[in-house]
Scaffold this active site. Structure first.
Site, PDB file in Angstrom:
ATOM      1  N   GLU A 114      59.334   6.717 164.310  1.00  8.24           N
ATOM      2  CA  GLU A 114      59.800   7.525 165.454  1.00  8.24           C
ATOM      3  C   GLU A 114      58.519   8.387 166.245  1.00  8.24           C
ATOM      4  O   GLU A 114      58.531   8.710 167.379  1.00  8.24           O
ATOM      5  CB  GLU A 114      60.968   8.461 165.584  1.00  8.24           C
ATOM      6  CG  GLU A 114      60.784   9.490 164.339  1.00  8.24           C
ATOM      7  CD  GLU A 114      62.091  10.228 164.005  1.00  8.24           C
ATOM      8  OE1 GLU A 114      61.783  11.457 163.953  1.00  8.24           O
ATOM      9  OE2 GLU A 114      62.967   9.516 163.786  1.00  8.24           O
ATOM     10  N   SER A 161      67.149   2.470 158.732  1.00  8.57           N
ATOM     11  CA  SER A 161      67.937   3.212 157.745  1.00  8.57           C
ATOM     12  C   SER A 161      68.981   3.737 158.029  1.00  8.57           C
ATOM     13  O   SER A 161      70.040   4.032 157.306  1.00  8.57           O
ATOM     14  CB  SER A 161      67.047   4.278 157.124  1.00  8.57           C
ATOM     15  OG  SER A 161      66.677   5.163 158.349  1.00  8.57           O
TER      16      SER A 161
END
EC number: 2.5.1.19
Length: 424
Positions: A311, A170
Site C-alpha cells: 500500500e 491478505s
C-alpha cells in the site's frame, strides 16, 4: 473536504519544518468494529478513523444488527443482535467492508444483498466467497466471484477446515479469522499461495487476542477456535501508511517533519517507513512524542521488494522519481487488484508528467528524469492523491485530479498537506 475537480499540489519553496497528526488507522479501525460487533458486550473504540470506509463499515454492521453511537471518546459498538428480513449493504469501494462483512452476514438470519461502486466489482473476492461456501454459507453470486452477491443467513455457521488462496489479498484470510470465534466449530484455514502484507495478518491475530480469542498459527495453517469475545474499550493507533507522504517529504524538500503519536511497537506495515527513510539517508528518531525525520532533499536510487507493504507503493514510487539514480520496485503484482490497477496507473501518470517509469511483471522500474506539471489522474484512489502531493513538492503545476477521493482514509489530507508547507 469540499468536492473539487482538481487541486494544485503546492511546491516546497523552502525546507519543511512541521509537526503532523494523522488520523486513526483504517485497517485497525475496521477490524476493531468487526470484533466489537462479535463481542458479548458493547465496546468503546477510541480514536477511530472517521472516513468514508469507516462509515461504510459502521453502516454495514448496523444493517446486520450491530448498532453504534458516536461519543466524546470515540464510537461505542453494540453486539450483533438477531434479526430477519432483507437488507442491503453498500460497499462503496471499501475492500475491508466487502471482505469482512459477508462472514458476519452468514452468521445471522437476514438475507443480505451486497453491492457498491463500479470499482469494487473489479476487485478480487472469489476465493473468499468460495471458502465461505465450503464453511457452510448460503451464498449466491451468479458465478461472478464479485459484487453484487447475496448471503442468506440461517442463524449460524458451522465452520471447520478450509483451504484458501489469499495471494490476491491478505484480507481474505483476515475476514475468515476475524469471524471465526463466532463459528460453531471455529475455523482452520490452510493457505494455498503466499498472501501479501504479512503485517496485516499479524495485526488481525494480535487484535483477536486482545478481544479474547486464541488464534494459533503453524506456518501456513491458522486455527481460531470458537470463543466469546469481550473488550470494554480499544484505542486505535494513528495510521502509519497515511503518514507516508509526510514521512518522505524531508527527503524531497529537505527539512524536518515530526509525526505525533507514532507508536513504539505496532503491527502496522507503515512502520517499515522508518527503516526505509533511514536507508535513503534521512536522520530518524522515535521517542515518546512520535517520529522525527530530517532529510537533505537528496536520496539515492533503491531496489525495493514491497510485497509486505504494497500500500506504500504509490508514495514511494513518487519519491523515487527524485532519486539520484534508477530504482526498481518489486513484489507488488497484487496491486493490480486494489482500488485501481495501481501499477498501470502509476506508470501512466508518472510518464505523462515526463517521467521514465515502466511496469515490470511484479512492480515498476523508475529512471529519474526532469518532470513537468500537468494533470495527475487519481482513478478514485486515495493513495494516488498522496503520491501526487509528493510530486508537487518539487514540480510546479501538478494538478491532482479529484482530491476528495482521499476521504477514504484521510478526509483532512489537503488541509494537513497545506499546513506542512505553511505551518501556523
Amino acid at each position: 473536504m469540499p468536492e473539487r475537480n482538481s487541486w494544485t499540489a503546492p511546491v516546497a519553496e523552502d525546507k519543511v519544518d512541521a509537526t503532523i497528526r494523522v488520523p486513526g488507522s483504517k485497517s485497525i479501525t475496521n477490524r476493531a468494529y468487526v470484533l466489537a460487533a462479535l463481542s458479548a458486550r458493547p465496546t468503546l473504540v477510541r480514536a477511530p478513523l472517521d472516513s468514508r470506509d469507516a462509515r461504510l463499515m459502521l453502516a454495514a454492521l448496523g444493517e446486520l444488527g450491530a448498532t453504534s453511537e458516536h461519543t466524546a471518546d470515540g464510537v461505542r459498538v453494540q453486539p450483533l443482535t438477531p434479526g430477519e428480513g432483507e437488507v442491503a449493504i453498500a460497499l462503496g469501494n471499501a475492500g475491508t467492508v466487502a471482505r469482512f462483512t459477508p462472514p458476519l452476514a452468514a452468521l445471522g438470519a437476514r438475507t443480505v444483498r451486497f453491492d457498491g461502486d463500479p470499482a469494487i466489482r473489479r476487485r478480487p473476492l472469489s476465493p473468499l466467497l468460495t471458502a465461505l461456501r465450503a464453511l457452510g454459507a448460503d451464498l449466491d453470486d451468479e458465478g461472478r466471484g464479485a459484487p453484487p452477491f447475496t448471503v442468506r443467513g440461517h442463524g449460524a455457521l458451522r465452520g471447520g477446515t478450509v483451504e484458501l488462496d489469499s495471494s490476491a489479498s491478505s484480507q481474505f484470510l483476515s475476514a475468515l479469522l476475524l469471524a471465526a470465534p463466532a463459528f460453531e466449530s471455529g475455523v482452520t484455514v490452510r493457505l494455498v499461495g503466499k498472501p501479501p502484507s504479512e503485517p496485516h495478518i499479524a495485526m488481525t491475530l494480535d487484535m483477536l487476542r486482545r478481544f479474547g480469542a486464541a488464534p494459533e498459527r503453524h506456518l501456513d495453517e491458522f486455527h481460531v477456535p470458537a470463543a466469546s469475545l469481550s473488550l470494554a474499550d480499544y484505542t486505535v493507533e494513528p495510521d502509519l501508511s497515511t503518514a507516508a507522504p509526510f514521512v518522505v517529504a524531508p527527503l524531497v524538500a529537505g527539512g524536518t517533519v515530526r509525526v505525533a503519536g507514532w507508536p513504539a511497537e505496532t503491527t502496522q506495515p507503515g512502520d517499515w517507513l522508518r527503516s526505509l527513510v533511514r536507508e535513503l539517508g534521512a536522520d530518524v528518531t522515535l521517542d515518546g512524542t512520535g517520529l522525527t525525520v530530517t532529510g537533505t532533499g537528496r536520496l539515492p536510487g533503491a531496489t525495493l521488494d514491497l510485497h509486505e507493504v504494497g500500500e506504500l507503493t504509490p508514495v514511494i514510487a513518487a519519491l523515487l522519481c527524485f532519486a539520484d539514480g534508477p530504482s526498481v520496485i518489486s513484489g507488488v503484482a497484487h496491486l493490480r487488484g486494489h482500488e485501481t490497477d495501481r501499477l498501470a496507473a502509476l506508470a501512466a501518470e508518472l510518464t505523462a508528467l515526463g517521467g521514465d517509469v515502466t511496469e515490470t511483471e511484479d512492480g515498476l522500474r523508475i529512471r529519474p528524469v526532469p518532470l513537468h506539471g500537468g494533470v495527475f489522474h487519481t482513478y478514485d484512489d486515495h493513495r494516488l492523491v498522496m503520491a501526487g502531493a509528493v510530486l508537487g513538492l518539487r514540480v510546479a503545476g501538478v494538478e491532482v485530479e479529484n482530491p476528495a477521493t482521499v476521504g477514504k482514509t484521510f478526509p483532512g489530507f489537503v488541509e494537513a498537506w497545506d499546513g506542512l508547507l505553511n505551518p501556523a
